[in-house]
Motif scaffolding. Structure first.
Motif, short mmCIF file in Angstrom:
data_model
loop_
_atom_site.label_atom_id
_atom_site.label_comp_id
_atom_site.label_asym_id
_atom_site.label_seq_id
_atom_site.Cartn_x
_atom_site.Cartn_y
_atom_site.Cartn_z
N ASN A 13 0.82 -1.20 0.00
CA ASN A 13 0.00 0.00 0.00
C ASN A 13 0.86 1.25 0.00
N LEU A 14 0.43 2.28 -0.74
CA LEU A 14 1.16 3.55 -0.63
C LEU A 14 0.78 4.20 0.70
N HIS A 15 1.77 4.72 1.40
CA HIS A 15 1.50 5.31 2.70
C HIS A 15 1.63 6.84 2.65
N LEU A 16 1.38 7.43 3.79
CA LEU A 16 1.38 8.88 3.90
C LEU A 16 2.72 9.50 3.51
N GLY A 17 3.81 8.79 3.77
CA GLY A 17 5.14 9.28 3.38
C GLY A 17 5.25 9.40 1.87
N ASN A 18 4.82 8.37 1.15
CA ASN A 18 4.85 8.41 -0.31
C ASN A 18 3.93 9.50 -0.84
N TYR A 19 2.78 9.63 -0.19
CA TYR A 19 1.80 10.60 -0.67
C TYR A 19 2.25 12.03 -0.38
N LEU A 20 2.57 12.32 0.88
CA LEU A 20 2.94 13.70 1.22
C LEU A 20 4.32 14.05 0.69
N GLY A 21 5.24 13.05 0.69
CA GLY A 21 6.62 13.32 0.27
C GLY A 21 6.80 13.27 -1.23
N ALA A 22 5.87 12.64 -1.95
CA ALA A 22 6.07 12.51 -3.38
C ALA A 22 4.83 12.92 -4.18
N ILE A 23 3.82 12.07 -4.18
CA ILE A 23 2.72 12.24 -5.14
C ILE A 23 2.00 13.59 -5.00
N LYS A 24 1.77 14.01 -3.75
CA LYS A 24 1.07 15.29 -3.55
C LYS A 24 1.88 16.44 -4.15
N GLN A 25 3.21 16.32 -4.05
CA GLN A 25 4.07 17.37 -4.59
C GLN A 25 4.06 17.34 -6.12
N TRP A 26 4.00 16.13 -6.67
CA TRP A 26 3.95 16.03 -8.14
C TRP A 26 2.69 16.73 -8.65
N VAL A 27 1.58 16.51 -7.92
CA VAL A 27 0.31 17.10 -8.34
C VAL A 27 0.42 18.63 -8.31
N GLU A 28 0.99 19.13 -7.24
CA GLU A 28 1.16 20.58 -7.13
C GLU A 28 1.98 21.09 -8.30
N PHE A 29 3.04 20.35 -8.59
CA PHE A 29 3.92 20.80 -9.67
C PHE A 29 3.21 20.74 -11.02
N GLN A 30 2.51 19.64 -11.26
CA GLN A 30 1.76 19.50 -12.51
C GLN A 30 0.80 20.67 -12.71
N ASN A 31 0.16 21.09 -11.61
CA ASN A 31 -0.89 22.09 -11.74
C ASN A 31 -0.39 23.53 -11.70
N THR A 32 0.75 23.76 -11.05
CA THR A 32 1.21 25.15 -10.89
C THR A 32 2.57 25.40 -11.51
N GLY A 33 3.29 24.32 -11.85
CA GLY A 33 4.66 24.49 -12.36
C GLY A 33 5.63 24.83 -11.24
N LYS A 34 5.15 24.76 -10.00
CA LYS A 34 6.02 25.15 -8.87
C LYS A 34 6.12 24.04 -7.84
N PHE A 35 7.24 23.99 -7.18
CA PHE A 35 7.44 23.08 -6.07
C PHE A 35 7.71 23.93 -4.86
N SER A 36 6.68 24.28 -4.12
CA SER A 36 6.88 25.28 -3.08
C SER A 36 7.82 24.79 -1.98
#
Ligand code: TYM
Length: 374
Positions: A13-36
């Motif tokens: 299972n993907l866990h919160l580390g993978n989600y918060l540390g990776a996938i959530k950031q990819w989504v932000e980047f995909q949508n805004t072009g930024k990695f805050s």
């Protein structure tokens, strides 16, 4: 165009580390072009680096199933884990019309380039890898496969095949990214200069610039650094931890989340605080609480919770997590209900990936002097 590539292993299972540390950031980047919240290997923020730069980003997100087999996998479960991970990318907000999603083993160039690079990488570079030393110690040297040792070279191949400019990863992957950069320099230095190289390129109809782009790491920080285990605030949340209670999985139902948070490790000091080295659990739980409420500032959150007892804070955290994960879980169920859609996304992703990967692989083979058919 700037190319971004990253991946997550499909183990379990993907866990919160993978989600918060990776996938959530990819989504932000995909949508805004930024990695805050990302910094480069020297600790410089990308907000600073990217000020005044206009580029089009091309994103590739991979489910790295061939990395998963560096530790024993149940063949009855690997495909399901892979589809599950891919569906979670989509459910979390990776949009297949904006980003390519593909499965590593669908693009055979990964394994092939990994072999070429294995022959360019000195043993002692790999012997220095902290993650290998850690994992080998846990598994015992008799049962450690050679794949676990050469794993960072396969990861370098994943990145270099696409000439990725930037690779967003969590802090635990820093050393692997440094290695990928070292491999590029060594390869380009050994094979990509001088007249014989230029001649070989010309003969094959290829440009003569170095085969690989040096990738830049984007180290993503969740609050302080990483998402830590729920049972020990000093070790990272990880899928290899045998204790299920140590992690929250993105697909955990509300009751399981409530229960895991209720039982998670805390301390007996009053209040909740950030960054007290004596209280790693407090920092970790606050980081998680803040990460699932992106609109709120640290000050605002601290003001709300600083005087709370654990018994008061924990239910608040559990409900914030449940609220944040609920739409992802709902979307996940929708994606999984339409197998055709998911398979089409992965097929199109692999086709797009393959086109680029094959070009790079061919150039690498020409540089190394292989007989390469036209
Ligand atoms: P993996 O599958 O272990 O983890 C995937 C991503 O999640 C991040 N991560 C965390 N972040 C914060 N807190 C945690 N507790 C936590 N646990 C995991 C990882 O840093 C990573 O970004 N070798 C890689 C996968 C890989 C890859 C690649 C990544 C293979 N090829 C090419 C980027 C580019 C790995 O095992 O990640």
């Amino acid at each position: 165009t700037r190319r971004i590539l990253s991946g997550v292993q499909p183990t379990g299972n993907l866990h919160l580390g993978n989600y918060l540390g990776a996938i959530k950031q990819w989504v932000e980047f995909q949508n805004t072009g930024k990695f805050s919240s990302a910094k480069d290997l020297d600790g410089k923020s990308f907000e600073e680096k990217d000020r005044d730069v206009e580029v089009v980003n091309e994103n590739f997100f991979c489910v790295v199933d061939m990395h998963a087999i560096t530790v024993p996998q149940n063949p009855d479960e690997l495909e399901e884990s892979t589809l599950k991970s891919a569906a979670l990318y989509i459910a979390a907000g990776i949009d297949p019309t904006k980003s390519k999603i593909f499965v590593q083993s669908h693009v055979s160039s990964h394994a092939e380039l990994a072999w070429l690079l294995t022959c360019v990488t000195p043993m002692n570079w790999l012997e220095r890898m902290i993650q290998f030393k850690d994992k080998a110690k846990k598994a015992g040297t008799d049962s450690v496969g050679a794949g676990l040792f050469t794993y960072p070279v396969l990861m370098a191949a994943d990145i270099l095949l696409y000439q990725a400019d930037r690779v967003p990863v969590g802090e635990d992957q820093r050393q692997h990214l440094e290695l990928a950069r070292d491999i590029v320099r060594r390869f380009n230095d050994q094979y990509c200069k001088g007249n014989p190289y230029k001649k070989r390129c010309k003969k094959a109809g290829l440009p003569t610039y170095p085969v690989f782009t040096e990738p830049e790491a984007m180290i993503v920080k969740v609050g302080g650094a990483r998402v830590m285990s729920l049972t020990d605030g000093t070790s990272k949340m990880s899928k290899s931890d045998p204790a299920e209670a140590s992690r929250i999985n993105v697909l955990d139902p509300p009751d399981v989340i409530r229960d895991k948070i209720k039982r998670c490790k805390t301390d007996s000091l009053p209040g909740v605080e950030w960054d007290n080295p004596e209280r790693p659990e407090s920092t970790n739980l606050l980081n998680i609480y803040a990460a699932v409420q992106p609109g709120r500032s640290r000050e605002d959150i601290l003001e709300e919770v600083k005087d709370m007892a654990w018994g008061e804070f924990k239910p608040l955290l559990a409900e914030a997590l449940i609220t944040h994960l609920e739409p992802i879980q709902k979307r996940y169920a929708e994606v999984r209900a339409d197998d055709e859609y998911l398979k089409t996304v992965l097929r199109e992703g692999a086709e797009a990936a393959e086109e680029i990967a094959e070009r790079t692989l061919r150039a690498a083979k020409v540089a190394m002097g292989f007989s390469v058919p036209k």
